[in-house]
Write a protein that holds these residues in place. Structure first.
Motif, PDB file in Angstrom:
ATOM      1  N   LYS A  38     -12.268  99.993 -20.851  1.00  0.00           N
ATOM      2  CA  LYS A  38     -12.210  98.609 -21.311  1.00  0.00           C
ATOM      3  C   LYS A  38     -11.724  98.591 -22.754  1.00  0.00           C
ATOM      4  CE  LYS A  38     -16.999  98.119 -22.824  1.00  0.00           C
ATOM      5  NZ  LYS A  38     -18.218  97.343 -22.677  1.00  0.00           N
ATOM      6  N   LYS A  39     -11.081  97.511 -23.092  1.00  0.00           N
ATOM      7  CA  LYS A  39     -10.508  97.338 -24.426  1.00  0.00           C
ATOM      8  C   LYS A  39     -11.602  96.864 -25.382  1.00  0.00           C
ATOM      9  CE  LYS A  39      -6.792  94.637 -26.542  1.00  0.00           C
ATOM     10  NZ  LYS A  39      -5.707  93.684 -26.231  1.00  0.00           N
ATOM     11  N   VAL A  40     -11.665  97.510 -26.550  1.00  0.00           N
ATOM     12  CA  VAL A  40     -12.639  97.152 -27.571  1.00  0.00           C
ATOM     13  C   VAL A  40     -11.901  96.965 -28.888  1.00  0.00           C
ATOM     14  CG1 VAL A  40     -14.689  97.921 -28.831  1.00  0.00           C
ATOM     15  CG2 VAL A  40     -14.433  98.521 -26.423  1.00  0.00           C
ATOM     16  N   VAL A  41     -12.210  95.874 -29.573  1.00  0.00           N
ATOM     17  CA  VAL A  41     -11.614  95.599 -30.874  1.00  0.00           C
ATOM     18  C   VAL A  41     -12.740  95.621 -31.903  1.00  0.00           C
ATOM     19  CG1 VAL A  41     -10.273  93.973 -32.254  1.00  0.00           C
ATOM     20  CG2 VAL A  41      -9.840  94.167 -29.795  1.00  0.00           C
ATOM     21  N   ASP A  42     -12.610  96.481 -32.926  1.00  0.00           N
ATOM     22  CA  ASP A  42     -13.668  96.559 -33.938  1.00  0.00           C
ATOM     23  C   ASP A  42     -13.512  95.460 -34.995  1.00  0.00           C
ATOM     24  OD1 ASP A  42     -11.739  97.380 -35.753  1.00  0.00           O
ATOM     25  OD2 ASP A  42     -12.403  99.475 -35.816  1.00  0.00           O
ATOM     26  N   ILE A  46      -8.982  96.835 -35.143  1.00  0.00           N
ATOM     27  CA  ILE A  46      -8.413  98.029 -34.507  1.00  0.00           C
ATOM     28  C   ILE A  46      -8.842  98.066 -33.037  1.00  0.00           C
ATOM     29  CG2 ILE A  46      -8.360 100.551 -34.503  1.00  0.00           C
ATOM     30  CD1 ILE A  46      -8.846 100.379 -37.559  1.00  0.00           C
ATOM     31  N   THR A  47      -7.848  98.204 -32.182  1.00  0.00           N
ATOM     32  CA  THR A  47      -8.094  98.229 -30.744  1.00  0.00           C
ATOM     33  C   THR A  47      -8.230  99.668 -30.261  1.00  0.00           C
ATOM     34  OG1 THR A  47      -6.785  96.227 -30.462  1.00  0.00           O
ATOM     35  CG2 THR A  47      -7.160  97.556 -28.498  1.00  0.00           C
ATOM     36  N   SER A  48      -9.216  99.881 -29.416  1.00  0.00           N
ATOM     37  CA  SER A  48      -9.369 101.175 -28.761  1.00  0.00           C
ATOM     38  C   SER A  48      -9.865 100.928 -27.342  1.00  0.00           C
ATOM     39  CB  SER A  48     -10.330 102.078 -29.533  1.00  0.00           C
ATOM     40  OG  SER A  48     -11.612 101.488 -29.600  1.00  0.00           O
ATOM     41  N   TYR A  49      -9.824 101.962 -26.546  1.00  0.00           N
ATOM     42  CA  TYR A  49     -10.279 101.874 -25.165  1.00  0.00           C
ATOM     43  C   TYR A  49     -11.416 102.859 -24.966  1.00  0.00           C
ATOM     44  CZ  TYR A  49      -6.161  99.075 -24.363  1.00  0.00           C
ATOM     45  OH  TYR A  49      -5.231  98.084 -24.406  1.00  0.00           O
ATOM     46  N   VAL A  50     -12.481 102.384 -24.346  1.00  0.00           N
ATOM     47  CA  VAL A  50     -13.638 103.228 -24.082  1.00  0.00           C
ATOM     48  C   VAL A  50     -13.986 103.126 -22.597  1.00  0.00           C
ATOM     49  CG1 VAL A  50     -14.586 103.024 -26.414  1.00  0.00           C
ATOM     50  CG2 VAL A  50     -15.278 101.394 -24.661  1.00  0.00           C
ATOM     51  N   VAL A  51     -14.640 104.162 -22.107  1.00  0.00           N
ATOM     52  CA  VAL A  51     -15.069 104.170 -20.712  1.00  0.00           C
ATOM     53  C   VAL A  51     -16.355 103.348 -20.601  1.00  0.00           C
ATOM     54  CG1 VAL A  51     -15.892 105.599 -18.806  1.00  0.00           C
ATOM     55  CG2 VAL A  51     -13.995 106.388 -20.226  1.00  0.00           C
ATOM     56  N   ASP A  52     -16.330 102.365 -19.739  1.00  0.00           N
ATOM     57  CA  ASP A  52     -17.524 101.573 -19.444  1.00  0.00           C
ATOM     58  C   ASP A  52     -18.310 102.366 -18.396  1.00  0.00           C
ATOM     59  OD1 ASP A  52     -19.369  99.771 -18.240  1.00  0.00           O
ATOM     60  OD2 ASP A  52     -18.147  98.066 -18.892  1.00  0.00           O
ATOM     61  N   GLU A  53     -19.412 102.949 -18.806  1.00  0.00           N
ATOM     62  CA  GLU A  53     -20.185 103.824 -17.915  1.00  0.00           C
ATOM     63  C   GLU A  53     -20.741 103.085 -16.704  1.00  0.00           C
ATOM     64  OE1 GLU A  53     -20.320 107.112 -17.986  1.00  0.00           O
ATOM     65  OE2 GLU A  53     -19.106 107.185 -19.815  1.00  0.00           O
ATOM     66  N   ASP A  54     -21.035 101.796 -16.857  1.00  0.00           N
ATOM     67  CA  ASP A  54     -21.512 101.015 -15.704  1.00  0.00           C
ATOM     68  C   ASP A  54     -20.412 100.852 -14.663  1.00  0.00           C
ATOM     69  OD1 ASP A  54     -24.070 100.670 -16.776  1.00  0.00           O
ATOM     70  OD2 ASP A  54     -23.515  98.808 -17.787  1.00  0.00           O
TER      71      ASP A  54
END
Length: 82
Positions: A38-42, A46-54
């Motif tokens: 999923k896309k995350v913006v801090d 700054i945009t990054s992508y992290v694994v949504d464990e759910d």
């Protein structure tokens, strides 16, 4: 060469073999991780992508259930028919 899961591993997984399930999950791991991102913006924009464990757990659960409930081990794959 096509990288495929051995037919025997799928059948073993269907029969409840945990090691066979791990072989299948390892095979699909890149696809599962990609689909779980999923896309995350801090705060700095700054945009990054992290694994949504759910989401990842849900995909693994659905794949496992599809193998256990829907896969028919008596149906021989096409490339193995003579």
């Amino acid at each position: 060469m096509i990288n495929r899961i051995p037919y025997e591993s799928i059948v073993a997984c269907k029969m409840g073999d945990e090691e066979a399930l791990q072989i299948i999950l390892k095979h699909y791991e890149p696809v599962i991780i990609d689909a779980s991102k999923k896309k995350v913006v801090d705060n700095n924009g700054i945009t990054s992508y992290v694994v949504d464990e759910d989401v990842k757990a849900y995909i693994i659960s659905e794949l496992t259930m599809a193998i256990m409930m829907k896969y028919d081990p008596t149906r021989i794959p096409r490339e193995r028919r003579h």
